[in-house]
Scaffold this motif. Structure first.
Motif, PDB file in Angstrom:
ATOM      1  N   GLY A  19       0.826  -1.209   0.000  1.00 57.78           N
ATOM      2  CA  GLY A  19       0.000   0.000   0.000  1.00 57.78           C
ATOM      3  C   GLY A  19       0.853   1.248   0.000  1.00 57.78           C
ATOM      4  N   ALA A  20       0.510   2.181  -0.900  1.00 60.92           N
ATOM      5  CA  ALA A  20       1.267   3.443  -0.988  1.00 60.92           C
ATOM      6  C   ALA A  20       0.318   4.630  -0.913  1.00 60.92           C
ATOM      7  CB  ALA A  20       2.092   3.479  -2.267  1.00 60.92           C
ATOM      8  N   ALA A  23      -0.105   6.362   4.380  1.00 62.47           N
ATOM      9  CA  ALA A  23       0.589   5.550   5.387  1.00 62.47           C
ATOM     10  C   ALA A  23       1.806   4.854   4.782  1.00 62.47           C
ATOM     11  CB  ALA A  23      -0.375   4.521   5.986  1.00 62.47           C
ATOM     12  N   ASP A  45      -1.199  -0.325  -6.186  1.00 64.86           N
ATOM     13  CA  ASP A  45      -1.836  -0.454  -7.499  1.00 64.86           C
ATOM     14  C   ASP A  45      -2.579   0.826  -7.885  1.00 64.86           C
ATOM     15  OD1 ASP A  45      -3.945  -0.595  -5.771  1.00 64.86           O
ATOM     16  OD2 ASP A  45      -4.956  -2.235  -6.799  1.00 64.86           O
ATOM     17  N   HIS A  46      -1.952   1.984  -7.651  1.00 67.82           N
ATOM     18  CA  HIS A  46      -2.602   3.248  -8.040  1.00 67.82           C
ATOM     19  C   HIS A  46      -2.742   3.311  -9.554  1.00 67.82           C
ATOM     20  CE1 HIS A  46      -1.052   5.556  -4.273  1.00 67.82           C
ATOM     21  NE2 HIS A  46      -1.710   4.468  -3.984  1.00 67.82           N
ATOM     22  N   GLY A  55     -12.324  12.848  -0.016  1.00 69.92           N
ATOM     23  CA  GLY A  55     -12.647  14.270  -0.055  1.00 69.92           C
ATOM     24  C   GLY A  55     -11.430  15.100  -0.440  1.00 69.92           C
ATOM     25  N   LEU A  57      -9.339  16.558   1.542  1.00 68.35           N
ATOM     26  CA  LEU A  57      -9.132  17.724   2.411  1.00 68.35           C
ATOM     27  C   LEU A  57      -7.991  17.409   3.373  1.00 68.35           C
ATOM     28  CD1 LEU A  57     -12.804  18.776   3.234  1.00 68.35           C
ATOM     29  CD2 LEU A  57     -11.304  19.655   1.444  1.00 68.35           C
ATOM     30  N   ARG A 108      -6.541  14.478  -4.521  1.00 71.84           N
ATOM     31  CA  ARG A 108      -6.033  13.372  -3.708  1.00 71.84           C
ATOM     32  C   ARG A 108      -5.091  12.452  -4.492  1.00 71.84           C
ATOM     33  NH1 ARG A 108      -6.874   9.616   0.737  1.00 71.84           N
ATOM     34  NH2 ARG A 108      -5.058   8.317   0.346  1.00 71.84           N
ATOM     35  N   TYR A 130      -0.455  -7.457  -4.620  1.00 75.95           N
ATOM     36  CA  TYR A 130      -0.095  -8.809  -4.192  1.00 75.95           C
ATOM     37  C   TYR A 130      -1.405  -9.587  -4.200  1.00 75.95           C
ATOM     38  CZ  TYR A 130      -2.273  -9.284   0.351  1.00 75.95           C
ATOM     39  OH  TYR A 130      -3.207  -9.444   1.331  1.00 75.95           O
ATOM     40  N   GLU A 279      -5.339   3.273   7.875  1.00 84.18           N
ATOM     41  CA  GLU A 279      -6.706   2.748   7.986  1.00 84.18           C
ATOM     42  C   GLU A 279      -6.724   1.225   8.109  1.00 84.18           C
ATOM     43  OE1 GLU A 279      -9.353   4.975   5.373  1.00 84.18           O
ATOM     44  OE2 GLU A 279     -10.983   3.644   5.982  1.00 84.18           O
ATOM     45  N   PHE A 289     -14.225  11.186   9.583  1.00 86.46           N
ATOM     46  CA  PHE A 289     -13.589  10.359   8.548  1.00 86.46           C
ATOM     47  C   PHE A 289     -12.281  10.975   8.069  1.00 86.46           C
ATOM     48  CE2 PHE A 289     -18.039   8.851   7.943  1.00 86.46           C
ATOM     49  CZ  PHE A 289     -17.800   7.575   8.418  1.00 86.46           C
ATOM     50  N   GLY A 291      -8.562  10.799   7.877  1.00 88.60           N
ATOM     51  CA  GLY A 291      -7.660   9.669   8.099  1.00 88.60           C
ATOM     52  C   GLY A 291      -6.230   9.915   7.657  1.00 88.60           C
ATOM     53  N   ILE A 292      -6.016  10.993   6.878  1.00 90.49           N
ATOM     54  CA  ILE A 292      -4.670  11.191   6.310  1.00 90.49           C
ATOM     55  C   ILE A 292      -3.653  11.468   7.420  1.00 90.49           C
ATOM     56  CG2 ILE A 292      -3.276  12.646   4.775  1.00 90.49           C
ATOM     57  CD1 ILE A 292      -5.771  12.951   2.983  1.00 90.49           C
TER      58      ILE A 292
END
Ligand SMILES: Cc1cc2nc3c(=O)[nH]c(=O)nc-3n(C[C@H](O)[C@H](O)[C@H](O)COP(=O)(O)OP(=O)(O)OC[C@H]3O[C@@H](n4cnc5c(N)ncnc54)[C@H](O)[C@@H]3O)c2cc1C
Length: 361
Positions: A19-20, A23, A45-46, A55, A57, A108, A130, A279, A289, A291-292
């Motif tokens: 995950g990129a 986090a 996998d972006h 959002g 923000l 984002r 993966y 997350e 919500f 989370g960043i």
């Protein structure tokens, strides 16, 4: 001897990060800077056509985290317009208050790509999912979507809400997940640039949001998994009618899981040589919500754990101790959410106008 052979293998890594998002990318950056001797691989996998619904923000807490690392944000990441206030409405009780807020309105996807660009070159970055992971002799064997197989000693799950690593290795550590739905519409009236926080107890016990982002307006919210789409549509129509918005020119609909923590033990950081961040660890505010900032902060704390503790001793204990305060803060957010999402208490708060700003005609 066999272990040494494995280590010399080019597909062997000390740490595999899955995950990129904020986090995983932040952890990869900080760890590579602090421990350049470690062999690190980052998987994600972006894709521009499959962006994470968000959002976008950037909260003051997240801005502070970037400031602590002396990181400044390129203006290309910012979206139009920037905001100074959020209008909070309760569609059922006809309540309407505006509060000053200090978020940065961002693109984002551009933000995530920019964070990845800050990772030192020696980290191996693979744009691949993966698809399978197993534990073998205290290491992990990861099979990627291309069929390639990697081996790592530590596994870091930064794979967001519904983390498949969390589900694979800790199936008993469930999180309360909602379905987040967002719809993007063509923005027609560029003079009207409001941001809303929307409560409607008839369609959700959470809250929804409406904002402007470049040439789009976006309506989104989090809903119980069952009937989420119907509830979203009912709420959106109500909002459009009451606030007099034309939401007919739909460009796209997106949906994903979002963690909506209800219990303290949903915040779970992993065990032995599996670490959970952001997350995937359940670290998100139940009241907003947001989370960043928690993703970045948990990444920083785990990188410090690896930097401060000799690699073959136990970084988990250090990480767990460092995360105590954040877990308590997020637990308090659950209580804040219980107050804000209680119609009677919300009415009291909004009627009191405490901290609300007066809009001039
Ligand atoms: C609709 C919505 C709106 C939101 N708005 C905001 C907001 O405005 N501000 C805010 O602060 N927070 C917001 N949040 C919360 C925020 O987006 C998350 O909490 C934050 O992105 C978590 O970061 P993360 O790095 O832990 O996970 P994520 O950002 O979700 O990243 C997960 C990563 O894992 C990768 N991945 C997943 N599975 C695999 C796999 N099998 N193989 C390889 N890679 C994999 C993905 O490619 C991605 O890179 C919002 C959330 C939602 C759902």
């Amino acid at each position: 001897m066999e272990k040494n052979n494995q280590k010399n293998n080019q597909n062997y890594y000390d740490i595999a990060i899955v995950g990129a998002g904020p986090a995983g990318a932040t952890f990869a950056k900080l760890l590579a800077e602090q421990k350049p001797d470690l062999k690190i691989v980052l998987l994600h996998d972006h894709q521009p056509e499959r962006q994470k619904p968000c959002g976008g923000l950037l909260s003051p807490d997240a801005q502070k985290k970037l400031a602590e690392h002396q990181i400044t944000l390129p203006k290309e990441i910012l979206a139009d317009p920037q905001i100074f206030a959020v209008r909070t409405v309760d569609l059922k009780q006809n309540l309407d208050c505006t509060y000053q807020r200090h978020y940065l309105n961002m693109d984002r996807y551009a933000f995530d790509e920019w964070l990845i660009s800050l990772i030192p070159n020696k980290t191996t970055i693979m744009r691949q999912r993966y698809i399978k992971v197993i534990r073998e002799d205290n290491d992990f064997i990861l099979t990627l979507s291309s069929g390639q197989v990697l081996r790592s000693h530590y596994l870091v799950a930064a794979d967001g809400a519904g983390s498949s690593i969390r589900r694979t290795f800790f199936p008993e550590k469930k999180t309360n997940n909602y379905t987040a739905i967002q719809q993007w519409f063509k923005r027609k009236d560029f003079d009207r640039a409001e941001f809303y926080c929307v409560f409607d107890p008839e369609t959700s016990d959470s809250y929804s949001w409406f904002f402007n982002k470049n040439e789009y307006i976006v309506y989104g919210g989090a809903f119980p998994k069952q009937n989420s789409r119907e509830l979203f549509e009912a709420q959106k129509s109500k909002f459009a009618k009451q606030m007099n918005y034309d939401l007919s020119d739909l460009v796209r609909t997106e949906a994903c899981q979002v963690v909506f923590p209800r219990k303290f033990n949903e915040f779970f950081l992993g065990k032995e040589n599996i670490f959970l961040l952001g997350e995937a660890a359940g670290l998100i505010s139940a009241s907003s919500f947001e989370g960043i900032s928690y993703a970045i902060d948990s990444a920083e704390k785990l990188a410090n754990a690896f930097a401060k503790v000799p690699i073959h001793s136990k970084p988990m204990k250090y990480y767990q101790n460092a995360m105590r305060k954040m877990k308590i803060k997020l637990w308090l957010k659950m209580h804040k959410r219980n107050i804000l999402c209680q119609p009677f208490l919300r009415r009291l708060i909004m009627k009191s106008k405490i901290t609300a700003i007066n809009l001039k005609e």
